[in-house]
Motif scaffolding. Structure first.
Motif, PDB file in Angstrom:
ATOM      1  N   TRP A  36       0.730  -1.115  -0.076  1.00  0.00           N
ATOM      2  CA  TRP A  36      -0.480  -0.342  -0.254  1.00  0.00           C
ATOM      3  C   TRP A  36       1.067   1.067   0.166  1.00  0.00           C
ATOM      4  O   TRP A  36       1.946   1.675   0.814  1.00  0.00           O
ATOM      5  N   PHE A  37       0.386   2.105  -0.756  1.00  0.00           N
ATOM      6  CA  PHE A  37       1.530   3.619  -0.622  1.00  0.00           C
ATOM      7  C   PHE A  37       0.258   4.221  -1.244  1.00  0.00           C
ATOM      8  O   PHE A  37      -1.060   4.092  -1.440  1.00  0.00           O
ATOM      9  N   ARG A  38       0.825   5.563  -0.886  1.00  0.00           N
ATOM     10  CA  ARG A  38      -0.089   6.806  -0.347  1.00  0.00           C
ATOM     11  C   ARG A  38       0.467   8.417  -1.133  1.00  0.00           C
ATOM     12  O   ARG A  38       2.055   8.473  -1.217  1.00  0.00           O
ATOM     13  N   GLN A  39      -0.182   9.146  -1.451  1.00  0.00           N
ATOM     14  CA  GLN A  39       0.295  10.139  -2.434  1.00  0.00           C
ATOM     15  C   GLN A  39      -0.938  11.378  -1.849  1.00  0.00           C
ATOM     16  O   GLN A  39      -1.698  11.108  -1.884  1.00  0.00           O
ATOM     17  N   ALA A  40      -0.422  12.732  -0.614  1.00  0.00           N
ATOM     18  CA  ALA A  40      -1.018  13.333  -0.944  1.00  0.00           C
ATOM     19  C   ALA A  40      -0.920  14.783  -1.683  1.00  0.00           C
ATOM     20  O   ALA A  40       0.356  14.707  -2.563  1.00  0.00           O
ATOM     21  N   ALA A  92      -5.582  11.132   1.703  1.00  0.00           N
ATOM     22  CA  ALA A  92      -3.743  10.823   0.908  1.00  0.00           C
ATOM     23  C   ALA A  92      -4.960   9.935  -0.251  1.00  0.00           C
ATOM     24  O   ALA A  92      -6.080   9.115   0.602  1.00  0.00           O
ATOM     25  N   MET A  93      -4.569   9.477  -0.798  1.00  0.00           N
ATOM     26  CA  MET A  93      -5.004   8.452  -2.260  1.00  0.00           C
ATOM     27  C   MET A  93      -5.005   7.437  -1.903  1.00  0.00           C
ATOM     28  O   MET A  93      -3.215   7.830  -2.158  1.00  0.00           O
ATOM     29  N   TYR A  94      -5.460   6.543  -2.087  1.00  0.00           N
ATOM     30  CA  TYR A  94      -3.660   5.408  -1.400  1.00  0.00           C
ATOM     31  C   TYR A  94      -4.016   4.521  -2.569  1.00  0.00           C
ATOM     32  O   TYR A  94      -5.018   4.301  -2.650  1.00  0.00           O
ATOM     33  N   GLN A 116      -6.052   2.302  -9.512  1.00  0.00           N
ATOM     34  CA  GLN A 116      -6.289   3.366  -9.617  1.00  0.00           C
ATOM     35  C   GLN A 116      -6.485   4.339  -8.499  1.00  0.00           C
ATOM     36  O   GLN A 116      -5.884   5.684  -7.920  1.00  0.00           O
ATOM     37  N   GLY A 117      -6.392   3.552  -7.817  1.00  0.00           N
ATOM     38  CA  GLY A 117      -6.612   4.408  -5.797  1.00  0.00           C
ATOM     39  C   GLY A 117      -7.663   4.588  -5.143  1.00  0.00           C
ATOM     40  O   GLY A 117      -9.042   4.660  -5.749  1.00  0.00           O
ATOM     41  N   THR A 118      -7.795   4.421  -3.605  1.00  0.00           N
ATOM     42  CA  THR A 118      -9.148   4.877  -3.354  1.00  0.00           C
ATOM     43  C   THR A 118      -8.987   5.850  -2.069  1.00  0.00           C
ATOM     44  O   THR A 118      -7.573   6.012  -1.468  1.00  0.00           O
TER      45      THR A 118
END
Length: 124
Positions: A36-40, A92-94, A116-118
């Protein structure tokens, strides 16, 4: 064609919980490390938590240790991330990702397939 799909994001108050799920089709699940990765907004993408092929090894970034728990069920081709005691900085988008590399890592560069992210939004 490999498809990675995340679900479970949403809006929650600080201190609340969410459970993210990830399914990966058209790949042999237990041949892949998962993460799992995230981007704010305005920030670099970061590795949040990753899990080895058989689930015997895990990684958590310091900020989420003790609050998030990663797990996988290879028989069902699924992986989950339980998010507890959420903080506004967790917003963030995870993204879920799969890596076919031999060595376990939580660096995004070695992950081959991405969803695609959640979106996870934590209000204060």
């Amino acid at each position: 064609q490999v498809q990675v799909v995340e679900s479970g994001g949403g809006l929650v108050e600080a201190g609340g919980s969410l459970r993210l799920s990830c399914t990966a089709s058209a790949l042999t699940h237990d041949h892949y490390h998962m993460g799992w990765f995230r981007q704010a907004p305005g920030k670099e993408r970061e590795g949040v938590s990753c899990i080895g092929r058989s689930g015997d090894v895990t990684y958590y970034t310091d900020f989420v240790k003790g609050r998030f728990t990663i797990s996988r069920d290879n028989a069902k081709n699924t992986m989950s991330l339980q998010l507890n005691n959420l903080k506004p900085d967790d917003t963030a988008m995870y993204y879920c990702a799969a890596s076919k590399r031999g060595m376990f890592s939580c660096l995004s560069d070695v992950y081959d397939y991405w969803g695609q992210g959640t979106q996870v939004t934590v209000s204060s």
